[in-house]
Motif scaffolding. Sequence first.
Motif, PDB file in Angstrom:
ATOM      1  N   HIS A   1      37.386  40.293  38.601  1.00 11.90           N
ATOM      2  CA  HIS A   1      37.552  41.094  39.815  1.00 11.90           C
ATOM      3  C   HIS A   1      39.008  41.229  40.255  1.00 11.90           C
ATOM      4  O   HIS A   1      39.328  42.100  41.058  1.00 11.90           O
ATOM      5  N   ILE A   2      39.880  40.377  39.765  1.00 17.28           N
ATOM      6  CA  ILE A   2      41.269  40.352  40.223  1.00 17.28           C
ATOM      7  C   ILE A   2      42.010  41.632  39.832  1.00 17.28           C
ATOM      8  O   ILE A   2      42.651  42.269  40.667  1.00 17.28           O
ATOM      9  N   HIS A   3      41.922  42.015  38.581  1.00 16.71           N
ATOM     10  CA  HIS A   3      42.645  43.205  38.127  1.00 16.71           C
ATOM     11  C   HIS A   3      42.200  44.467  38.870  1.00 16.71           C
ATOM     12  O   HIS A   3      43.064  45.211  39.385  1.00 16.71           O
ATOM     13  N   PRO A   4      40.906  44.769  38.977  1.00 14.38           N
ATOM     14  CA  PRO A   4      40.510  45.958  39.738  1.00 14.38           C
ATOM     15  C   PRO A   4      40.948  45.899  41.211  1.00 14.38           C
ATOM     16  O   PRO A   4      41.338  46.917  41.781  1.00 14.38           O
ATOM     17  N   ALA A   5      40.909  44.719  41.807  1.00  7.90           N
ATOM     18  CA  ALA A   5      41.322  44.586  43.205  1.00  7.90           C
ATOM     19  C   ALA A   5      42.800  44.909  43.378  1.00  7.90           C
ATOM     20  O   ALA A   5      43.200  45.618  44.310  1.00  7.90           O
TER      21      ALA A   5
END
Length: 127
Positions: A55-59
């Motif tokens: 979830h970190i990269h899309p966020a």
Amino acid sequence: MPGVRRSIRRRSWSDHKSPSSIDHCDKLGKSIGKAYTEEEKLRMLEQAKMAESPHIHPAIMLALNAGIRDAEPKQLTWDQINLKRGYLPVGKSKTEAGEGRTTPLNSALAETMSECADWYRDRFASI
């Protein structure tokens, strides 16, 4: 994730002045933040791709590319993101004027969100 946190902390506490860094000030001239340089953005994205959580990269891509306030990505649902047409509507917003506006997805963000949607479909059978 620790690398992402370190990058953000370093940026917050850094005295580094770059020609592409923009110091944003309020009406009284008090500094309220700085824009990230392209190098800093790339470093954050590289760290985000290596993070344990998917979830970190899309966020971070949403934060850097969508032009939405920091609380707004937390409220997004897959029903709101229109990958076929390439936009996302903002639901609840800080201001009444900000609610219901649409934000276009640039090609990098559209690709990231599409990959994230595929990951969710593979993992949970639907999004």
